[in-house]
Design an enzyme around this catalytic site. Structure first.
Site, PDB file in Angstrom:
ATOM      1  N   LYS A 232       6.126   3.652   2.513  1.00  6.11           N
ATOM      2  CA  LYS A 232       4.347   3.238   3.084  1.00  6.11           C
ATOM      3  C   LYS A 232       5.823   1.558   3.111  1.00  6.11           C
ATOM      4  O   LYS A 232       5.295   0.962   1.889  1.00  6.11           O
ATOM      5  CB  LYS A 232       3.596   3.588   2.048  1.00  6.11           C
ATOM      6  CG  LYS A 232       2.610   2.878   2.639  1.00  6.11           C
ATOM      7  CD  LYS A 232       0.723   3.859   2.724  1.00  6.11           C
ATOM      8  CE  LYS A 232       0.106   2.643   3.066  1.00  6.11           C
ATOM      9  NZ  LYS A 232      -1.326   3.606   2.307  1.00  6.11           N
ATOM     10  N   SER A 304      -3.993   5.524   5.978  1.00  6.85           N
ATOM     11  CA  SER A 304      -3.170   4.286   5.860  1.00  6.85           C
ATOM     12  C   SER A 304      -2.044   4.750   5.439  1.00  6.85           C
ATOM     13  O   SER A 304      -0.983   4.321   5.767  1.00  6.85           O
ATOM     14  CB  SER A 304      -3.825   3.344   5.224  1.00  6.85           C
ATOM     15  OG  SER A 304      -3.435   3.163   3.753  1.00  6.85           O
ATOM     16  N   SER A 328      -6.587   7.640   1.219  1.00 10.73           N
ATOM     17  CA  SER A 328      -5.140   7.785   2.280  1.00 10.73           C
ATOM     18  C   SER A 328      -3.975   8.740   2.597  1.00 10.73           C
ATOM     19  O   SER A 328      -2.526   8.206   2.998  1.00 10.73           O
ATOM     20  CB  SER A 328      -4.857   6.300   1.964  1.00 10.73           C
ATOM     21  OG  SER A 328      -5.763   5.745   2.805  1.00 10.73           O
TER      22      SER A 328
END
Length: 619
Positions: A232, A304, A328
């Site tokens: 990420k 996210s 998330s």
């Protein structure tokens, strides 16, 4: 009513309501731009003693502040006390606040100078005793035999980490070749999924070459040796952009090597891409678009950690690392139908990772299976010397847990197939309910998360950069509201959080429980308490309002397996037991064969399916 009144040299309509007038004052006060009693507007530079003196001349003028105190829920002060507060704020509070900001808040993201208010999720004597034990020993992974390389690259792409590791170990495939396969898939599908921010081709091939050379010398680092993966894009990798998904930071390169990246590199894993994070780790909207769900590309992946979830689901990486502050990991994993694990708070170090809240942020893996989650956790687990919240927690080996000794609860919203499968394997399953009296769990989380986030992005808000944020109804609104939360109320929220932790601990009469992974109340509780949860795919249903002639798109069904803090091995063991006799986690999204009425299939098939191109090396 026609005319205006003057305030600080600026005209205000006389029709302006008292409420809006108070809000205007609050904005000025909270940003330290109003010299109380004068109406003068200050810039964000050093505090002016001259202006302070001018203000003190009017120190007894308290009327503008009375309504402001009401919005802070502090309208119990009389005029004398308000004047005293104003004087103290001007002479003491504002200079101290500015000195602190100058010292630690000039850089956004919370990468440096972490708070020394450290949250500890440990529960009572049993877990205190575990601190005296040595660090968790490496897990003993199951050995695979007879694994053969599939003929198609599609089949290779959907193999588990353990299976791919066996192919590399037995030299049926090289890391270099595997890296090429996944880089090709990343570039083939990304223009539809919008799941990748940066390809790391050069680094990936360098790391793959090193992995192959080590294996040729007889050095095998374990099941992650030569396995491609994605991070990420809030996780820093030197020489590559770490954009945080935000327009403001899209060219940012941090000279920091995140601790989780270091650990994966040491395990031999190969970084192929920085994957989408929602802007500043909020939802699935980022500066390049919005990430889609491979199981239903007409909807978005939500959460996210959108890139890690979508990429793992679509078979364009074997696994990925995401993060969760509140939902998330759980939400995008559930939406995209992948197995994912949110570990105990503090189990995985966060140095080099953009921070929302030091007492809530966690890193965890998105994988094909619970077995893979255990392998990844084993590689990234442990104390990070630069992360005050991280710890060496003593976990039992999930591959050695005797689940027939466990009592596992199930909530009203549990997927009953999971309950029945575990019961058939000898687990004692009992109805269960979490009991607690705290009635505003979301409010506690919002106070904690938003104030912490604002501390890390104070300069971003003060400079007006929040005006360029991709979704104005998200962080900009929340953090402006957070500016109005008094420190005393933040501390009260932490005390309420402590009460919640105690009540959940006292209510936790089972070894683990099964329940909905995306129920908002449980998401808030799990993150505030710091408990681990493993998201497990359990089936599929038809999408809402399908095209008249049918579609292969599906809505995924998942459940959560929750365990007490520092008992991650129990959740992993139960999930592995369930997946050992089910195949939901093995299903592939219909990204190449969506159906005749799914328009996006044309854009996927239009992408050139060849091995040599300007962007994909021919190896």
């Amino acid at each position: 009513m026609g005319g205006t009144v003057m305030f600080g040299g600026a005209p205000l309509p006389t029709s302006l309501s008292l409420v809006w007038y108070c809000l205007y004052l609050l904005f000025l006060l909270s940003s330290n731009r109003l010299l109380a009693g004068t109406g003068a507007i200050m810039d964000s530079g050093e505090y002016s003693h001259k202006n302070c003196g001018e203000c003190s001349e009017n120190i007894n003028d308290v009327s503008p502040l009375e309504c402001a105190f009401a919005i802070f829920d502090a309208d119990f002060f009389n005029d004398t006390k308000i004047a005293e507060i104003k004087k103290g704020a001007i002479e003491l509070n504002i200079p101290i606040s500015r000195a602190n900001r100058k010292l630690v808040a000039s850089t956004n993201g919370g990468l440096h100078d972490p708070s020394y208010l450290v949250f500890n999720p440990d529960w009572g004597s049993e877990q205190v005793q575990s601190k005296s034990k040595s660090k968790s020993k490496r897990f003993r992974y199951p050995s695979l035999s007879g694994i053969q390389r599939p003929e198609s690259e599609e089949d290779i792409a959907y193999m588990t980490v353990l299976e791919l590791g066996e192919l590399i170990k037995t030299k049926q495939i090289t890391s270099k070749e595997l890296t090429r396969i996944f880089l090709h898939r990343l570039k083939r599908y990304n223009h539809v999924l919008e799941a990748v921010i940066t390809y790391t081709d050069e680094l990936a091939y360098k790391q793959a070459k090193e992995a192959d050379e080590m294996l040729a010398r007889g050095i095998y680092l374990g099941p992650l040796h030569g396995i491609p993966y994605g991070l990420k894009d809030i996780i820093a990798v030197p020489q590559y952009k770490t954009t945080w998904g935000s327009t403001i930071f899209k060219d940012q390169v941090l000279d920091i090597e995140a601790s989780v990246y270091k650990k994966l590199k040491s395990a031999g894993a190969v970084l192929v891409a920085k994957l989408v994070t929602g802007s500043l780790a909020y939802d699935d909207i980022w500066f390049g678009g919005r990430t889609r769900n491979p199981w239903n590309i007409e909807e978005y992946s939500t959460g996210s950690s959108a890139g890690p979830a979508a990429s793992t689901s679509a078979g364009i990486v074997p696994f990925a690392i995401g993060s969760e502050t509140c939902g998330s990991i759980t939400y995008p994993a559930a939406r995209c139908g992948v197995t994912a694990f949110r570990p105990t708070f503090g189990a995985v170090g966060r140095t080099g990772v953009m921070s929302i809240s030091e007492s809530l942020d966690k890193l965890g893996p998105f994988c094909r299976s619970a077995v893979d989650c255990a392998i990844i956790l084993d590689a990234i687990l442990g104390k990070d010397p630069d992360d005050l919240s991280s710890r060496d927690i003593s976990l039992d080996d999930p591959f050695s847990v005797d689940i027939t000794n466990l009592t596992v609860g199930y909530l009203d919203d549990a997927e009953m197939e999971v309950v029945h499968v575990l019961e058939s394997k000898g687990v004692k399953m009992v109805p269960f309910k979490l009991n607690y009296t705290v009635d505003d769990v979301q409010g506690i989380l919002n106070f904690t998360m938003d104030v912490d986030m604002l501390a890390h992005f104070d300069e971003w808000q003060r400079s007006g950069e929040d005006d360029s944020y991709e979704a104005q109804d998200q962080w900009p609104v929340e953090l402006r509201r957070a500016r109005m939360i008094p420190a005393v109320d933040y501390v009260q929220a932490q005390r309420a959080r402590g009460r919640l932790v105690r009540e959940i601990r006292e209510s936790f009469s089972v070894d683990a429980f099964i329940g909905n992974a995306t129920d908002w109340e449980k998401v808030c509780i799990g993150n505030l308490v710091g408990m681990p949860v493993l998201v497990v795919p359990t089936g599929f249903t038809n999408i809402s309002n399908p095209p008249p002639h049918g579609t292969r798109r599906r809505t995924t069904i998942t459940t959560g397996i929750y365990a007490p803090p520092n008992h991650d091995h129990i959740a992993l063991a139960l999930a592995m037991a369930y997946q050992s006799v089910t195949t939901h986690h093995r299903q592939r999204p219909p990204i190449d064969d969506l159906g005749p009425n799914d328009l996006m299939v044309d854009s996927i098939l239009a992408w050139p399916d060849h091995r040599c191109s300007e962007t994909i090396p021919c190896l």
